[in-house]
Design a protein around this motif. Structure first.
Motif, PDB file in Angstrom:
ATOM      1  N   VAL A 188       1.355   9.510  -5.650  1.00  0.00           N
ATOM      2  CA  VAL A 188       1.831  10.858  -5.329  1.00  0.00           C
ATOM      3  C   VAL A 188       2.717  11.379  -6.448  1.00  0.00           C
ATOM      4  N   LYS A 189       3.630  10.546  -6.936  1.00  0.00           N
ATOM      5  CA  LYS A 189       4.518  10.960  -8.027  1.00  0.00           C
ATOM      6  C   LYS A 189       3.726  11.311  -9.279  1.00  0.00           C
ATOM      7  N   ILE A 190       2.721  10.520  -9.606  1.00  0.00           N
ATOM      8  CA  ILE A 190       1.893  10.792 -10.783  1.00  0.00           C
ATOM      9  C   ILE A 190       1.179  12.136 -10.625  1.00  0.00           C
ATOM     10  N   GLU A 191       0.631  12.401  -9.451  1.00  0.00           N
ATOM     11  CA  GLU A 191      -0.079  13.664  -9.219  1.00  0.00           C
ATOM     12  C   GLU A 191       0.874  14.859  -9.251  1.00  0.00           C
ATOM     13  N   LEU A 192       2.080  14.688  -8.700  1.00  0.00           N
ATOM     14  CA  LEU A 192       3.049  15.788  -8.716  1.00  0.00           C
ATOM     15  C   LEU A 192       3.518  16.111 -10.130  1.00  0.00           C
ATOM     16  N   ASN A 206       0.825  -1.209   0.000  1.00  0.00           N
ATOM     17  CA  ASN A 206       0.000   0.000   0.000  1.00  0.00           C
ATOM     18  C   ASN A 206       0.859   1.259   0.000  1.00  0.00           C
ATOM     19  N   VAL A 207       1.962   1.245   0.711  1.00  0.00           N
ATOM     20  CA  VAL A 207       2.856   2.400   0.762  1.00  0.00           C
ATOM     21  C   VAL A 207       3.442   2.656  -0.622  1.00  0.00           C
ATOM     22  N   LYS A 208       3.886   1.592  -1.295  1.00  0.00           N
ATOM     23  CA  LYS A 208       4.456   1.733  -2.635  1.00  0.00           C
ATOM     24  C   LYS A 208       3.419   2.292  -3.603  1.00  0.00           C
ATOM     25  N   THR A 209       2.200   1.777  -3.547  1.00  0.00           N
ATOM     26  CA  THR A 209       1.125   2.263  -4.405  1.00  0.00           C
ATOM     27  C   THR A 209       0.835   3.732  -4.125  1.00  0.00           C
ATOM     28  N   PHE A 210       0.796   4.092  -2.859  1.00  0.00           N
ATOM     29  CA  PHE A 210       0.544   5.470  -2.478  1.00  0.00           C
ATOM     30  C   PHE A 210       1.626   6.396  -3.039  1.00  0.00           C
ATOM     31  N   LEU A 211       2.895   6.020  -2.865  1.00  0.00           N
ATOM     32  CA  LEU A 211       4.001   6.860  -3.337  1.00  0.00           C
ATOM     33  C   LEU A 211       4.001   6.980  -4.860  1.00  0.00           C
TER      34      LEU A 211
END
Length: 60
Positions: free
Chosen positions: A11-15, A3-8
């Motif tokens: 985040v990168k895609i949104e940034l 879940n942490v990897k998916t979240f990060l």
């Protein structure tokens, strides 16, 4: 941990979608903010002085 990897990754895609201001735009808006803060500070300082003198006049 998955879940942490998916979240990060999300985040990168949104940034990557963010439109960041240029240095020139950042400096210009910072200048405007500083000028406005100075003007408001002068105005509030003047109001404080006038009201302090008025209170001294009223209270003696």
């Amino acid at each position: 941990m998955r879940n942490v990897k998916t979240f990060l990754e999300s985040v990168k895609i949104e940034l990557d979608k963010v439109t960041w201001p240029s240095r020139k735009e950042t400096m210009a808006t910072t200048g405007v903010v500083v000028v406005i803060i100075l003007l408001i500070s002068i105005y509030l300082g003047a109001c404080d002085i006038v009201l302090a003198k008025l209170m001294r006049l009223i209270l003696g």
